[in-house]
Design a protein around this motif. Structure first.
Motif, PDB file in Angstrom:
ATOM      1  N   GLY A 166      65.865 -32.759  28.640  1.00 35.96           N
ATOM      2  CA  GLY A 166      67.020 -32.885  28.837  1.00 35.96           C
ATOM      3  C   GLY A 166      67.486 -31.476  29.335  1.00 35.96           C
ATOM      4  N   ARG A 167      69.101 -31.654  29.330  1.00 40.01           N
ATOM      5  CA  ARG A 167      69.892 -30.249  29.668  1.00 40.01           C
ATOM      6  C   ARG A 167      71.027 -30.099  28.745  1.00 40.01           C
ATOM      7  NH1 ARG A 167      68.646 -28.207  34.593  1.00 40.01           N
ATOM      8  NH2 ARG A 167      67.250 -29.575  35.956  1.00 40.01           N
ATOM      9  N   ARG A 168      71.142 -30.842  27.644  1.00 40.21           N
ATOM     10  CA  ARG A 168      72.001 -30.637  26.535  1.00 40.21           C
ATOM     11  C   ARG A 168      71.239 -30.190  25.342  1.00 40.21           C
ATOM     12  NH1 ARG A 168      74.728 -34.416  24.628  1.00 40.21           N
ATOM     13  NH2 ARG A 168      76.767 -33.353  24.656  1.00 40.21           N
ATOM     14  N   VAL A 169      71.861 -28.774  24.898  1.00 42.44           N
ATOM     15  CA  VAL A 169      71.071 -28.228  23.737  1.00 42.44           C
ATOM     16  C   VAL A 169      72.316 -27.840  22.754  1.00 42.44           C
ATOM     17  CG1 VAL A 169      71.197 -25.927  24.915  1.00 42.44           C
ATOM     18  CG2 VAL A 169      69.522 -26.362  23.181  1.00 42.44           C
ATOM     19  N   PHE A 170      71.660 -27.918  21.287  1.00 41.97           N
ATOM     20  CA  PHE A 170      72.598 -27.231  20.430  1.00 41.97           C
ATOM     21  C   PHE A 170      71.801 -26.127  19.750  1.00 41.97           C
ATOM     22  CE2 PHE A 170      76.016 -28.736  17.402  1.00 41.97           C
ATOM     23  CZ  PHE A 170      75.729 -27.812  16.517  1.00 41.97           C
ATOM     24  N   PHE A 171      72.417 -24.972  19.725  1.00 43.15           N
ATOM     25  CA  PHE A 171      71.936 -24.093  19.008  1.00 43.15           C
ATOM     26  C   PHE A 171      72.044 -23.805  17.614  1.00 43.15           C
ATOM     27  CE2 PHE A 171      72.053 -21.132  23.134  1.00 43.15           C
ATOM     28  CZ  PHE A 171      71.177 -21.640  23.710  1.00 43.15           C
ATOM     29  N   ILE A 172      70.971 -23.726  16.749  1.00 39.59           N
ATOM     30  CA  ILE A 172      71.075 -23.513  15.314  1.00 39.59           C
ATOM     31  C   ILE A 172      70.302 -22.435  14.797  1.00 39.59           C
ATOM     32  CG2 ILE A 172      70.887 -24.358  13.066  1.00 39.59           C
ATOM     33  CD1 ILE A 172      71.084 -27.320  14.234  1.00 39.59           C
ATOM     34  N   GLY A 173      70.985 -21.328  14.057  1.00 37.62           N
ATOM     35  CA  GLY A 173      70.119 -20.209  14.099  1.00 37.62           C
ATOM     36  C   GLY A 173      70.706 -19.589  12.411  1.00 37.62           C
ATOM     37  N   ASN A 174      69.906 -18.834  11.969  1.00 36.54           N
ATOM     38  CA  ASN A 174      70.233 -17.991  10.730  1.00 36.54           C
ATOM     39  C   ASN A 174      71.161 -16.591  11.425  1.00 36.54           C
ATOM     40  OD1 ASN A 174      67.165 -18.488   9.329  1.00 36.54           O
ATOM     41  ND2 ASN A 174      69.057 -18.979   8.188  1.00 36.54           N
ATOM     42  N   ASN A 175      72.007 -16.363  10.445  1.00 34.74           N
ATOM     43  CA  ASN A 175      73.330 -15.477  10.909  1.00 34.74           C
ATOM     44  C   ASN A 175      72.709 -13.786  10.989  1.00 34.74           C
ATOM     45  OD1 ASN A 175      75.651 -14.492  11.881  1.00 34.74           O
ATOM     46  ND2 ASN A 175      76.660 -14.571  10.091  1.00 34.74           N
ATOM     47  N   SER A 204      73.712 -27.266  29.717  1.00 33.12           N
ATOM     48  CA  SER A 204      74.854 -26.842  28.983  1.00 33.12           C
ATOM     49  C   SER A 204      74.268 -26.766  27.385  1.00 33.12           C
ATOM     50  CB  SER A 204      75.831 -27.829  29.138  1.00 33.12           C
ATOM     51  OG  SER A 204      75.279 -29.024  28.531  1.00 33.12           O
ATOM     52  N   VAL A 205      75.005 -25.906  26.727  1.00 30.10           N
ATOM     53  CA  VAL A 205      74.998 -25.485  25.363  1.00 30.10           C
ATOM     54  C   VAL A 205      76.156 -26.172  24.832  1.00 30.10           C
ATOM     55  CG1 VAL A 205      74.949 -23.753  23.476  1.00 30.10           C
ATOM     56  CG2 VAL A 205      73.767 -23.317  25.559  1.00 30.10           C
ATOM     57  N   VAL A 206      75.805 -27.429  24.131  1.00 27.02           N
ATOM     58  CA  VAL A 206      76.915 -28.164  23.441  1.00 27.02           C
ATOM     59  C   VAL A 206      77.426 -27.741  22.154  1.00 27.02           C
ATOM     60  CG1 VAL A 206      76.399 -29.939  24.864  1.00 27.02           C
ATOM     61  CG2 VAL A 206      75.622 -30.015  22.637  1.00 27.02           C
ATOM     62  N   GLY A 207      76.665 -26.723  21.539  1.00 28.05           N
ATOM     63  CA  GLY A 207      77.161 -26.301  20.253  1.00 28.05           C
ATOM     64  C   GLY A 207      76.238 -25.173  19.851  1.00 28.05           C
ATOM     65  N   GLU A 208      76.704 -24.405  19.054  1.00 29.27           N
ATOM     66  CA  GLU A 208      76.146 -23.067  18.558  1.00 29.27           C
ATOM     67  C   GLU A 208      76.720 -22.815  17.286  1.00 29.27           C
ATOM     68  OE1 GLU A 208      75.205 -18.453  20.106  1.00 29.27           O
ATOM     69  OE2 GLU A 208      76.287 -19.858  21.290  1.00 29.27           O
ATOM     70  N   GLU A 209      75.790 -22.819  16.029  1.00 23.27           N
ATOM     71  CA  GLU A 209      76.092 -22.668  14.624  1.00 23.27           C
ATOM     72  C   GLU A 209      75.279 -21.676  14.256  1.00 23.27           C
ATOM     73  OE1 GLU A 209      78.966 -23.679  13.183  1.00 23.27           O
ATOM     74  OE2 GLU A 209      79.722 -24.481  15.176  1.00 23.27           O
ATOM     75  N   TYR A 210      75.663 -20.818  13.116  1.00 25.70           N
ATOM     76  CA  TYR A 210      74.974 -19.996  12.366  1.00 25.70           C
ATOM     77  C   TYR A 210      74.737 -20.239  10.873  1.00 25.70           C
ATOM     78  CZ  TYR A 210      74.344 -17.460  17.020  1.00 25.70           C
ATOM     79  OH  TYR A 210      74.072 -17.350  18.065  1.00 25.70           O
ATOM     80  N   LEU A 211      73.887 -20.304  10.320  1.00 28.50           N
ATOM     81  CA  LEU A 211      73.682 -20.506   8.962  1.00 28.50           C
ATOM     82  C   LEU A 211      73.383 -19.423   8.095  1.00 28.50           C
ATOM     83  CD1 LEU A 211      71.616 -23.675   9.123  1.00 28.50           C
ATOM     84  CD2 LEU A 211      73.852 -23.579   8.538  1.00 28.50           C
ATOM     85  N   PRO A 212      73.940 -19.028   6.881  1.00 25.34           N
ATOM     86  CA  PRO A 212      73.334 -18.022   6.209  1.00 25.34           C
ATOM     87  C   PRO A 212      72.098 -18.254   5.760  1.00 25.34           C
ATOM     88  CG  PRO A 212      74.874 -19.671   4.756  1.00 25.34           C
ATOM     89  CD  PRO A 212      74.888 -19.989   6.314  1.00 25.34           C
ATOM     90  N   PHE A 213      71.255 -17.133   5.210  1.00 19.30           N
ATOM     91  CA  PHE A 213      70.057 -17.314   4.655  1.00 19.30           C
ATOM     92  C   PHE A 213      70.059 -18.136   3.400  1.00 19.30           C
ATOM     93  CE2 PHE A 213      69.353 -13.343   7.230  1.00 19.30           C
ATOM     94  CZ  PHE A 213      68.298 -13.682   8.206  1.00 19.30           C
ATOM     95  N   HIS A 214      69.270 -18.827   3.154  1.00 21.05           N
ATOM     96  CA  HIS A 214      69.204 -19.803   1.999  1.00 21.05           C
ATOM     97  C   HIS A 214      70.492 -20.718   1.902  1.00 21.05           C
ATOM     98  CE1 HIS A 214      65.855 -17.338   0.536  1.00 21.05           C
ATOM     99  NE2 HIS A 214      66.688 -16.318   0.653  1.00 21.05           N
ATOM    100  N   ALA A 215      70.542 -21.170   3.250  1.00 21.91           N
ATOM    101  CA  ALA A 215      71.971 -21.989   3.350  1.00 21.91           C
ATOM    102  C   ALA A 215      71.953 -23.413   2.193  1.00 21.91           C
ATOM    103  CB  ALA A 215      72.001 -22.833   4.762  1.00 21.91           C
ATOM    104  N   SER A 216      73.008 -23.609   1.923  1.00 22.25           N
ATOM    105  CA  SER A 216      73.480 -24.713   1.029  1.00 22.25           C
ATOM    106  C   SER A 216      73.234 -25.922   1.707  1.00 22.25           C
ATOM    107  CB  SER A 216      74.719 -24.630   0.375  1.00 22.25           C
ATOM    108  OG  SER A 216      75.854 -24.855   1.469  1.00 22.25           O
ATOM    109  N   ASP A 217      72.898 -26.979   0.865  1.00 21.00           N
ATOM    110  CA  ASP A 217      72.833 -28.359   1.555  1.00 21.00           C
ATOM    111  C   ASP A 217      74.316 -28.726   2.319  1.00 21.00           C
ATOM    112  OD1 ASP A 217      70.537 -28.744   0.386  1.00 21.00           O
ATOM    113  OD2 ASP A 217      71.212 -29.702  -1.489  1.00 21.00           O
TER     114      ASP A 217
END
Length: 383
Positions: A143-152, A173-186
């Motif tokens: 497909g063409r719709r992607v969500f980016f999730i990464g460590n910060n 298209s990038v429909v979302g882009e979010e960054y998590l801290p290392f050892h992200a919380s629940d």
């Protein structure tokens, strides 16, 4: 001429891998592969009869811990050739010290590109050797719709910038882009998965690394996107991560790398057998470990051919050295200090192992600055 400090009793070489970092499982495998290659070099006569002598120090989880270890190895142990670092923030912390000591660092991990140092040899994949084939595969098949999730941190931001450019070139298209801290919380993971549920991307591109990868997969498994056939694709997910997951969390997921542990050829089988015989079957062997292994052999060949233990002599001969690595024959691109590698796409099967579903027919020249790359049927130039 800058001496690399060879001694009659041995040539000291440093290892920069941490047992306490976010990516400690992968780094342990890279350290093991480095030691295996050193054993093989020494069994073949070392460098003109002089053995390589590995030096290691305990390294903490912070980038500055790697720098301090590199400083001690150079100043207290007379080391001028070092193998290691894993995450980009640790490499960037170490490089100024390496340059100031006129030492040589071999870096065995995929990274975001856009870097050059006269004192660094990059043997992990550059963006055109993994980001480009992975983006092409995802656009053609998922497909063409992607969500980016990464460590910060730097790798995630830069890799996502490259992938955004590739997707948008192809009308994705990038429909979302979010960054998590290392050892992200629940709670952090739940918040991001709520966004995924709302936006319903075709797939997730993950630049989450190390221990957070497993928790990302666990959180994604509970979503309707996963139930509907959605997958996570990554450059960084590897056999060390699969070893900590069950197949119900990983099956169908995608990764791009030059080597997977299921690759069948004589060099790959011999490498795996050597790792298991030396360190046991419990050490997961990854593409980063494969690069850590072959880079020692590339160094040894260049050092033998150089005839003198100097930075200039080894760098000059590295441009002509090659090695039949587990992934295929590899060699250095002298202009960029990056390596010709064999891009492959792997998909996790029901046995929780990677099937190679796409592979280049030969090694691909590194383009760390993405000046020119092949994408689909067109050649795209960037300023």
């Amino acid at each position: 001429m800058q001496p690399l400090n060879i001694h009659r009793e041995g040539w000291p070489v440093g290892l920069l891998f941490s047992r306490e970092s976010q990516t400690s499982a992968v780094e342990h495998a890279q350290a093991c592969a480095t030691l295996l290659a050193i054993d093989e070099v020494n069994a073949a006569g070392g460098i003109g009869g002089v053995p390589l002598v590995p030096r290691q120090l305990p390294i903490g989880p912070r980038p500055d811990d790697y720098r301090l270890a590199a400083e001690r190895l150079c100043d207290e142990h007379d080391v001028r050739v070092l193998f290691g670092t894993h995450m980009s923030n640790s490499r960037k912390a170490v490089l100024p010290l390496i340059e100031s000591r006129q030492a040589l660092l071999f870096y065995p991990t995929l990274y975001e590109g856009f870097e050059f140092s006269q004192n660094c040899i990059y043997t992990g994949a550059a963006p055109n050797q993994n980001s480009v084939p992975l983006a092409r595969h995802l656009l053609r098949h998922h497909g063409r719709r992607v969500f980016f999730i990464g460590n910060n941190y730097v790798f995630a931001h830069e890799s996502n910038r490259i992938m955004r450019d590739l997707f948008e070139q192809a009308a994705g298209s990038v429909v979302g882009e979010e960054y998590l801290p290392f050892h992200a919380s629940d709670e952090d993971l739940a918040t991001v998965m709520a966004m995924v549920e709302q936006l319903r991307p075709d797939f997730i591109y993950s630049t989450v690394v190390g221990s957070d990868t497993i928790r990302l997969h666990e959180a994604f498994a509970r979503t309707r996107v996963r139930a509907g056939g959605g997958v996570i694709a990554s450059l960084a997910t590897n056999e060390a991560d699969l070893a900590q997951m069950s197949a119900d969390l990983s099956e169908g997921f995608l990764a791009a790398a030059p080597w997977f542990a299921t690759l069948e050829n004589p060099e790959s089988r011999a490498f795996l057998q050597g790792m298991r015989a030396r360190f046991g079957a419990e050490v997961p062997v990854t593409s980063g470990a494969e690069a850590a292994y072959f880079q020692v052999h590339l160094f040894a060949r260049a050092a033998r051919d150089a005839g003198e233990a100097t930075l200039e002599g080894v760098l000059d001969r590295l441009g002509a050295a090659f090695f039949d690595a587990p992934e295929g024959r590899v060699r250095l691109d002298a202009a960029t200090h990056h390596t010709w590698l064999w891009p492959r796409i792997g998909r996790v099967n029901a046995k929780n192992a990677f099937d190679v579903i796409e592979a280049e027919k030969g090694p691909v020249k590194p383009e760390p600055y993405m000046v020119q790359h092949s994408f689909g049927d067109a050649m795209t130039d960037h300023a």
